[in-house]
Design an enzyme around this catalytic site. Structure first.
Site, short mmCIF file in Angstrom:
data_model
loop_
_atom_site.label_atom_id
_atom_site.label_comp_id
_atom_site.label_asym_id
_atom_site.label_seq_id
_atom_site.Cartn_x
_atom_site.Cartn_y
_atom_site.Cartn_z
N ASP A 204 0.85 -1.20 0.00
CA ASP A 204 0.00 0.00 0.00
C ASP A 204 0.88 1.25 0.00
OD1 ASP A 204 0.81 -0.68 2.68
OD2 ASP A 204 -0.64 0.75 3.45
N HIS A 515 1.28 -9.00 -3.66
CA HIS A 515 0.24 -8.00 -3.37
C HIS A 515 0.95 -6.67 -3.15
CE1 HIS A 515 -3.72 -6.71 -1.80
NE2 HIS A 515 -3.00 -5.96 -0.98
N ASP A 559 0.58 -17.72 -4.25
CA ASP A 559 1.26 -16.71 -5.06
C ASP A 559 0.19 -16.04 -5.92
OD1 ASP A 559 2.95 -15.10 -6.46
OD2 ASP A 559 3.62 -16.67 -7.84
N GLU A 568 1.87 -10.27 0.45
CA GLU A 568 2.22 -8.86 0.42
C GLU A 568 3.72 -8.74 0.69
OE1 GLU A 568 -0.43 -6.18 2.51
OE2 GLU A 568 0.67 -4.43 1.78
O1 9MR Z 1 2.44 -6.86 9.33
C1 9MR Z 1 1.17 -6.57 9.87
C2 9MR Z 1 0.63 -7.81 10.55
O2 9MR Z 1 1.45 -8.15 11.65
C3 9MR Z 1 -0.80 -7.58 10.99
O3 9MR Z 1 -1.31 -8.79 11.51
C4 9MR Z 1 -1.62 -7.12 9.79
C5 9MR Z 1 -3.08 -6.87 10.11
O4 9MR Z 1 -3.21 -5.80 10.98
O5 9MR Z 1 -1.06 -5.93 9.26
C6 9MR Z 1 0.25 -6.10 8.78
O6 9MR Z 1 0.72 -4.88 8.32
C7 9MR Z 1 0.17 -4.33 7.16
C8 9MR Z 1 -0.19 -2.88 7.48
O7 9MR Z 1 -1.25 -2.86 8.40
C9 9MR Z 1 -0.54 -2.09 6.25
N1 9MR Z 1 0.49 -2.21 5.24
C10 9MR Z 1 0.74 -3.59 4.86
C11 9MR Z 1 1.24 -4.36 6.06
C12 9MR Z 1 1.66 -5.77 5.66
O8 9MR Z 1 0.59 -6.59 5.38
#
Ligand code: 9MR
Length: 589
Positions: A204, A515, A559, A568
């Site tokens: 993102d 992602h 994938d 991601e």
């Molecule tokens: O890495 C984060 C993970 O530990 C959490 O469980 C998850 C849900 O809250 O969010 C992950 O972080 C994301 C962040 O909120 C937004 N940018 C992408 C991150 C990676 O997925």
């Protein structure tokens, strides 16, 4: 390119890659079979032989995993077609995390540089090829740092440095609104600030202080542990020709942004700079929703304080006057942020109702207080700040965005301060004991890894476990850690239950559909290279309608672009990846 046509392109590429992989495997295996009577060759498309698909340093431990029972295995030199080693596998062992059984194929005695395959059944089935050599980790280490450059906001990625991933500048963030949750007397709601630069967090386009803190810290730690390597390391970024090491230049791009996230009035730090909701899969310059800074928080202020204090320490050792000067600014910023957190010790971040992007919400900040106090104590030589009693209270687990206790322990264990000798020795004891436990786990694990619990971003846990072992190795110089560190590298580069090499652009079975908004929208078939995919876990099983993932955590990976929970990428995952690969590259032998 629309999402649909992107999916079609991905599909076509996957089929193409499969055909290529089959062709390559036939080639390698048939040349391997030269001189062997009548061996018909079947490529190992079923993942019966799991190998690190990039390679090994000459003197490292080299272990492949076999998912079939066999009396012997061969290592074949791909160029000569000769069998250079024949070995006997270890016992077949079941792993409850993957739901299958494997045995080890140890070929550590093969040390001659070259290109090889592990083969079974009279060389009729051969693994993906891999290299043995001193430079095997050079390109992948560079790519894993270059990924940060490719994810820079507020900067055009030029062809010269970005190649086919060149793109216009996105998110200049020169006009950012103060969200109602962040309003203060000097900066009311709707007030505009500039907060340019920094890395996009992940797939993102938002920028989050908590996650930026640990990512920047990890790169700073790397500079501290491997200064000589950093001096000579170049990954071809716009700043490569200046007199600052590239690793430092890269982290400075984010650190300078972090400094803009502090309210200079009261010292508090905004939790994040974000759109109101996640944007669709458009290129950065097309995703132009309004940007806000949202709510100051205790965790963000402490992570900021710790990272800035660490930066001031690392910059103080630099030969560049500009960095020494910046170090002073960082230390002042750190002190102000820490003071704000002391006066606001329980401002826990929660997304306001109109904001739905990542939360990085941490409800336990005792560890952040410990980390910030430790970094400030080390930076200022202020022993009173180093929280001796708190040290024993920290949990023994790898660092993550929501757990900073181990970051504090790592910094302490590498601290140099004769007056704090006892605390430093205690921290070293903790790191060594933790690393020993991780080694023991990998020795007993059928898949030869320390990982036995699969969280979101499980691949980053593997890399962070490796950091603990690397620091233990640095402190003790004991080579007993090296085999287990190699196991972590092997896991990430293909010797895992999915058989994927988890770093984009590398290996034979490649991750293609991360992602990651720019990778999904740029019309380039290959994803941005050098990124670590989050990895298998069973936390969110329904992110991709129509894809049924394995119920076994180690295999529960897709994938697919839709799989935000397993595929991601993120800066806090690439930072330990770079730490691990850079360290390996620095060893050379
Ligand atoms: O890495 C984060 C993970 O530990 C959490 O469980 C998850 C849900 O809250 O969010 C992950 O972080 C994301 C962040 O909120 C937004 N940018 C992408 C991150 C990676 O997925």
């Amino acid at each position: 390119m629309s999402l649909n046509s992107k999916f079609m392109a991905m599909k076509t590429l996957s089929i193409f890659t499969l055909i290529l992989a089959i062709a390559l495997c036939f080639n390698s295996a048939s040349s391997a079979a030269q001189g062997m009577s009548g061996a018909g060759t079947v490529p190992d498309t079923l993942g019966r032989i799991l190998v690190n698909q990039v390679g090994y340093l000459p003197n490292s431990v080299k272990i492949a995993l076999l998912r079939v029972k066999t009396l012997t295995f061969n290592v074949v030199d791909i160029n000569s077609g000769k069998v250079v080693f024949t070995g006997h596998p270890g016992p077949f062992k079941y792993w409850d995390q993957s739901g299958d059984s494997v045995c080890t194929a140890d070929f550590s005695t093969v040390t001659t540089p070259g290109k090889y395959s592990v083969c079974l059944d009279n060389n009729s089935v051969c693994s993906y090829s891999f290299e043995i050599g001193e430079g095997v980790y050079s390109d992948i280490a560079k790519a894993s740092l270059k990924a940060f450059y490719l994810n820079r906001s507020g900067m055009e990625i030029t062809k010269e440095f970005g190649g086919k991933w060149a793109r216009p500048e996105g998110h200049p963030d020169t006009v950012v609104f103060i969200h109602s949750s962040a309003a203060s007397a000097n900066r009311p709601e709707g007030f505009k600030i500039a907060s340019p630069g920094g890395w996009y967090d992940a797939g993102d386009y938002n920028k989050y202080i908590v996650n930026s803190g640990i990512s920047t810290y990890t790169l700073l730690l790397f500079c501290q542990v491997y200064p000589e390597y950093c001096k000579n390391f170049k990954d071809n970024i716009p700043e490569s020709s200046n007199n600052i090491p590239d690793v430092m230049d890269e982290l400075l791009y984010n650190l300078r942004w972090m400094l803009t996230m502090q309210d200079t009035g009261d010292g508090g730090v905004y939790h994040k700079l974000t759109n109101k909701k996640f944007s669709d899969f458009s290129m950065p310059d097309k995703a132009d929703d309004a940007r806000y800074v949202v709510s100051k928080s205790t965790a963000a202020s402490l992570d900021f304080a710790a990272t800035m204090a660490m930066a001031s320490r690392v910059f103080a050792n630099s030969e560049t006057p500009e960095l020494k000067e910046l170090g002073k600014t960082c230390l002042n910023a750190a002190k102000k942020a820490y003071a704000w957190a002391k006066s606001n010790p329980a401002i826990y971040f929660k997304n306001p109702p109109d904001i739905s992007t990542g939360a990085y919400d941490d409800m336990e900040v005792r560890d952040e207080f410990f980390w910030a106090a430790t970094e400030l104590g080390l930076a200022e030589n202020n022993l009173a700040l180093i929280p001796e009693k708190e040290l024993a209270m920290q949990e023994i687990r790898v660092p993550s965005w929501d757990y900073s206790g181990m970051s504090g322990i790592l910094s302490l264990s590498l601290g140099v301060n004769p007056k704090a000798a006892e605390t430093i020795a205690e921290a070293q004891k903790i790191i060594l004991a933790f690393a020993d436990k991780l080694v023991e786990k990998s020795e007993n694990s059928p898949y030869k890894v320390s990982l036995d619990f699969f969280k979101w971003g499980s691949n980053s846990d593997v890399a962070n476990q490796a950091i603990i072992k690397l620091v233990a190795y640095k402190i003790s110089k004991d080579k007993k850690y090296l085999a287990s560190i190699q196991g972590d590298v092997d896991y990430l580069l293909g010797r895992n239950a999915t058989a994927y090499c988890f770093v984009t652009g590398f290996g034979a079975k490649q991750v293609l559909n991360i992602h990651h908004r720019p990778s999904g929208a740029d019309g380039v078939t290959e994803p941005y290279p050098g990124f670590l995919a989050g990895g298998p876990n069973t936390i969110v099983l329904d992110d991709c309608p129509g894809i049924t993932r394995s119920r076994f955590p180690a295999k529960s990976y897709a994938d697919a672009l839709c799989s935000y929970s397993t595929n991601e990428v993120a800066i806090n995952w690439n930072a330990p990846l770079f730490f691990l690969l850079g360290a390996m590259d620095s060893f050379k032998k």
